[in-house]
Design a protein around this motif. Structure first.
Motif, PDB file in Angstrom:
ATOM      1  N   ARG A   1      62.660 -49.646 -20.867  1.00 47.74           N
ATOM      2  CA  ARG A   1      62.580 -49.247 -19.446  1.00 47.74           C
ATOM      3  C   ARG A   1      61.414 -49.952 -18.747  1.00 47.74           C
ATOM      4  O   ARG A   1      61.532 -50.407 -17.615  1.00 47.74           O
ATOM      5  N   GLU A   2      60.297 -50.072 -19.453  1.00 48.63           N
ATOM      6  CA  GLU A   2      59.096 -50.650 -18.842  1.00 48.63           C
ATOM      7  C   GLU A   2      59.205 -52.163 -18.676  1.00 48.63           C
ATOM      8  O   GLU A   2      58.827 -52.695 -17.649  1.00 48.63           O
TER       9      GLU A   2
ATOM     10  N   ARG B   1      61.866 -46.351 -24.146  1.00 51.52           N
ATOM     11  CA  ARG B   1      60.916 -46.334 -23.018  1.00 51.52           C
ATOM     12  C   ARG B   1      60.279 -47.704 -22.822  1.00 51.52           C
ATOM     13  O   ARG B   1      59.995 -48.109 -21.703  1.00 51.52           O
TER      14      ARG B   1
ATOM     15  N   LEU C   1      38.230 -49.820 -27.772  1.00 53.03           N
ATOM     16  CA  LEU C   1      39.185 -49.193 -26.848  1.00 53.03           C
ATOM     17  C   LEU C   1      39.807 -47.911 -27.412  1.00 53.03           C
ATOM     18  O   LEU C   1      40.744 -47.386 -26.837  1.00 53.03           O
TER      19      LEU C   1
ATOM     20  N   GLN D   1      53.757 -47.551 -18.321  1.00 60.58           N
ATOM     21  CA  GLN D   1      53.802 -46.093 -18.432  1.00 60.58           C
ATOM     22  C   GLN D   1      53.634 -45.586 -19.863  1.00 60.58           C
ATOM     23  O   GLN D   1      53.605 -44.381 -20.089  1.00 60.58           O
ATOM     24  N   LEU D   2      53.568 -46.481 -20.817  1.00 58.86           N
ATOM     25  CA  LEU D   2      53.281 -46.045 -22.182  1.00 58.86           C
ATOM     26  C   LEU D   2      51.767 -45.978 -22.360  1.00 58.86           C
ATOM     27  O   LEU D   2      51.028 -46.737 -21.727  1.00 58.86           O
TER      28      LEU D   2
ATOM     29  N   LEU E   1      60.579 -44.225 -28.272  1.00 54.91           N
ATOM     30  CA  LEU E   1      59.491 -45.142 -27.920  1.00 54.91           C
ATOM     31  C   LEU E   1      60.062 -46.504 -27.531  1.00 54.91           C
ATOM     32  O   LEU E   1      59.654 -47.120 -26.537  1.00 54.91           O
TER      33      LEU E   1
ATOM     34  N   ASP F   1      46.732 -48.025 -16.210  1.00 55.54           N
ATOM     35  CA  ASP F   1      45.442 -47.522 -15.733  1.00 55.54           C
ATOM     36  C   ASP F   1      44.257 -48.300 -16.300  1.00 55.54           C
ATOM     37  O   ASP F   1      43.109 -47.997 -15.984  1.00 55.54           O
TER      38      ASP F   1
ATOM     39  N   GLU G   1      50.698 -46.044 -27.706  1.00 63.74           N
ATOM     40  CA  GLU G   1      52.144 -46.325 -27.775  1.00 63.74           C
ATOM     41  C   GLU G   1      52.430 -47.814 -27.596  1.00 63.74           C
ATOM     42  O   GLU G   1      53.342 -48.358 -28.215  1.00 63.74           O
TER      43      GLU G   1
ATOM     44  N   TYR H   1      40.512 -44.940 -25.285  1.00 63.40           N
ATOM     45  CA  TYR H   1      41.541 -45.085 -24.248  1.00 63.40           C
ATOM     46  C   TYR H   1      42.962 -44.961 -24.816  1.00 63.40           C
ATOM     47  O   TYR H   1      43.929 -45.299 -24.140  1.00 63.40           O
TER      48      TYR H   1
ATOM     49  N   ALA I   1      44.975 -42.562 -25.174  1.00 64.08           N
ATOM     50  CA  ALA I   1      45.929 -41.725 -24.440  1.00 64.08           C
ATOM     51  C   ALA I   1      46.085 -42.141 -22.979  1.00 64.08           C
ATOM     52  O   ALA I   1      46.785 -41.495 -22.210  1.00 64.08           O
ATOM     53  N   VAL I   2      45.436 -43.236 -22.622  1.00 64.64           N
ATOM     54  CA  VAL I   2      45.496 -43.707 -21.234  1.00 64.64           C
ATOM     55  C   VAL I   2      46.736 -44.575 -21.034  1.00 64.64           C
ATOM     56  O   VAL I   2      47.124 -45.336 -21.922  1.00 64.64           O
ATOM     57  N   ALA I   3      47.374 -44.426 -19.872  1.00 59.35           N
ATOM     58  CA  ALA I   3      48.548 -45.267 -19.588  1.00 59.35           C
ATOM     59  C   ALA I   3      48.121 -46.720 -19.445  1.00 59.35           C
ATOM     60  O   ALA I   3      47.038 -47.010 -18.915  1.00 59.35           O
TER      61      ALA I   3
ATOM     62  N   ARG J   1      47.769 -37.968 -15.689  1.00 60.64           N
ATOM     63  CA  ARG J   1      47.353 -39.127 -16.465  1.00 60.64           C
ATOM     64  C   ARG J   1      45.843 -39.169 -16.628  1.00 60.64           C
ATOM     65  O   ARG J   1      45.097 -38.853 -15.722  1.00 60.64           O
ATOM     66  N   VAL J   2      45.455 -39.552 -17.825  1.00 59.43           N
ATOM     67  CA  VAL J   2      44.032 -39.706 -18.097  1.00 59.43           C
ATOM     68  C   VAL J   2      43.565 -40.985 -17.411  1.00 59.43           C
ATOM     69  O   VAL J   2      44.140 -42.042 -17.603  1.00 59.43           O
ATOM     70  N   ARG J   3      42.556 -40.848 -16.573  1.00 58.13           N
ATOM     71  CA  ARG J   3      42.023 -42.060 -15.921  1.00 58.13           C
ATOM     72  C   ARG J   3      40.827 -42.539 -16.713  1.00 58.13           C
ATOM     73  O   ARG J   3      39.896 -41.784 -16.961  1.00 58.13           O
ATOM     74  N   PRO J   4      40.850 -43.752 -17.134  1.00 60.03           N
ATOM     75  CA  PRO J   4      39.760 -44.216 -17.982  1.00 60.03           C
ATOM     76  C   PRO J   4      38.509 -44.527 -17.183  1.00 60.03           C
ATOM     77  O   PRO J   4      38.586 -44.900 -16.024  1.00 60.03           O
TER      78      PRO J   4
END
Lengths: 246, 312
Positions: free
Chosen positions: B181-182, B178, A126, A95-96, B175, A136, A100, A129, A131-133, B302-305
């Motif tokens: 958490r992940e 989180r 890359l 989810q980051l 950060l 994804d 991140e 990408y 800002a992409v989780a 969410r941004v889909r790549p």
């Protein structure tokens, strides 16, 4: 410990109940080189990485990084001392965002760390990408991001656990090119890999593990003809036949 | 954080500051309770939303703060100092407990926290000399702050709790929390001191409930073990955070507003039904909105790549 060894593992044992996952493993990873580790499934390769990186703290024996004992330290402490690793299966933070994912591995939270992360993403194409989780991305991209993540702290030693497994040929080549480039700049690698072509091409020397023990060590050509190694991979009869055919 | 992103919060806070001039006492009490739930939900969000360590006993700190505030007021401390000390005592309880309980993961931590709340309730019930046991502690009106003072104190706590979440969320600590958490093991492997960060988050998450518990004791002017160590209060915190969006800054605020409004609209006319509605809400969130209302916002999609170069 020899002066050239960055990582030294001495007589390490790890048992899980009655199973001896590691039985007195002793090996050295030379500074500035790429050392490979091969062996059949279940031979203890990943367990050794777990022990060396501090994730599994149930082992006995001794592990030295640059001459300092590290067995029993937390993974974060070992990371701060200059050892980073990737996992057998991709462990990006799902989810980051991609950016991140890299920044969390920097020691600080400032512009310099951000720029370094963006620079690394740019190198492998890359950046767009950022800002992409993490979840994804394709699996190959996730493996690449995981690899870039360990570079954030400029580690002296990087352990790669089958980094190219499940990765398409293009990204795989990108990965190995980066390994060669970083090695040229002085970074030491210790690599688990099943692709013997990669091991032959990439590694300066190779350890072979079987049933929790080092059964061979040397350059690839030396270990590939070793009867004990052939027996570990193919069984005693096949190994014997192979030797006869040679 | 940009000014644009905090602008809605500033507007809301200003409206809340102005509200007493327009609201009746009843409405003011409703707003006070809403602010309390925002503060509590944000506190739960800090430990559970950020790190994924689900606390089923966060009301323990609320209860500790309520008893500390009530007793200190009885012993002659001014009300504002009793609130500070209530928060401080909750912090002192939480820090060592965090070191012990945060070694547990998943359901084990959740159950340990549930047990902690029960221990708090039992101590308050059985230590009769100090707490007057099940009879509870009635507070003398002469020493209590006014409704308006309680309101503004709770508003301050809600703003502080939300600001704390915003600060943590957009800093290194957030950060790292989180990342824990992940995947806690992977976070540790990239240098995150997971134990230290979890304990910091846990200790900070106890401060606001401690202070809010003291204010609760003042505005109700009576507390007993059942009312302040109430598991149902903890359930409400969880529902509010999950409904709005776990680990976000504004999710718990949205969740608190929706849940309290729903509660207010139903409890008087349907005393039994309003609890059932809460249950339905929990099921609906889990099934249809696991990431909360905020995940529906267009700017959070969410941004889909596209496929990266060379990707299969």
């Amino acid at each position: 410990m020899t002066a050239a060894a960055l990582l030294e593992v001495r007589d390490v044992h790890r048992d899980f109940g009655g199973v001896h996952a590691l039985s007195g493993v002793t090996l050295q990873v030379a500074r500035g080189r790429i050392t490979g580790m091969i062996g059949p499934n279940g031979s203890g390769k990943t367990t050794l990485f777990q022990v060396v990186s501090g994730i599994d703290r149930g082992a006995t024996g001794q592990v030295f990084l640059d001459g300092e004992p590290i067995l029993g330290l937390r993974p974060s402490q070992i990371y701060q001392r200059g050892l980073a690793r990737t996992f057998q299966l991709s462990r990006v933070f799902p989810q980051l965002t991609v950016l991140e994912n890299l920044m969390v591995a920097g020691h600080r939270h400032d512009r310099a760390v951000r720029e370094r992360a963006i620079g690394l993403l740019e190198k492998v194409g890359l950046r767009e990408y950022s800002a992409v989780a993490g979840s994804d991305l394709s699996y190959g991209q996730q493996r690449l991001v995981e690899f870039l993540r360990v570079l954030m702290s400029d580690p002296a030693l990087i352990l790669l656990d089958e980094p190219a497994a499940g990765v398409n040929p293009t990204l795989r080549n990108t990965l190995w090119d980066m390994v060669r480039h970083l090695n040229g700049q002085g970074t030491t690698f210790f690599v688990i890999e099943h692709d013997m072509g990669v091991i032959a091409d990439l590694c300066d020397d190779v350890y072979v593990l079987s049933e929790g023990q080092v059964i061979a060590h040397g350059d690839f050509e030396t270990v590939r003809g070793n009867d004990t190694v052939l027996a570990a991979y193919f069984g005693k009869t096949a190994a014997h036949r192979g030797t006869e055919n040679d | 954080m940009s000014l644009k992103s905090i602008a809605p919060g500033i507007v809301l806070a200003l409206l809340a500051v102005a509200a007493p001039a327009m609201a009746s006492d009843y409405q003011l009490l409703f707003l006070l309770q809403l602010l309390m739930m925002i503060a509590l939900a944000q506190s739960w969000n800090l430990i559970s939303g950020m790190t994924g360590y689900v606390s089923l006993g966060h009301t323990a700190f609320f209860g500790v703060g309520a008893y500390a505030g009530a007793l200190l007021l009885q012993w002659g401390f001014p009300w504002w100092l009793a609130i500070f000390k209530g928060a401080g005592i909750a912090l002192l309880v939480a820090a060592p407990l965090g070191v012990l309980t945060l070694r547990l993961r998943g359901p084990y931590f959740a159950i340990a926290m549930l047990g902690l709340n029960e221990i708090g309730r039992l101590v308050a019930t059985l230590w009769v000399d100090l707490t007057q046991g099940g009879d509870g502690i009635p507070l003398s009106p002469a020493r209590l702050p006014t409704l308006l003072q309680n309101y503004y104190t709770m508003l301050t706590l809600a703003v502080l709790a939300t600001s704390l979440i915003a600060w943590v969320r957009y800093n290194r600590l957030g950060l790292e929390l989180r990342a824990i958490r992940e995947d806690e093991e992977a976070a540790e492997m990239v240098g995150v001191n997971t134990t230290r960060n979890k304990v910091i988050a846990f200790a900070l998450s106890a401060v606001i409930p401690g202070a809010a518990g003291a204010v609760y004791a003042f505005y109700t002017s009576y507390i007993d073990p059942v009312s302040v160590f109430a598991p149902a209060l903890n359930i409400q915190m969880i529902v509010m955070v999950l409904l709005g969006g776990s680990g976000t800054v504004w999710g718990p605020v949205i969740g608190a507003v929706l849940v309290r409004t729903l509660h207010e609209l139903t409890w008087a006319q349907f005393p039994a039904l309003h609890l059932a509605l809460l249950g339905v809400l929990i099921v609906a969130i889990v099934l249809f909105l696991p990431k909360g209302i905020l995940s529906l916002a267009p700017w959070r999609r969410r941004v889909r790549p596209d496929r990266a170069p060379g990707s299969p």
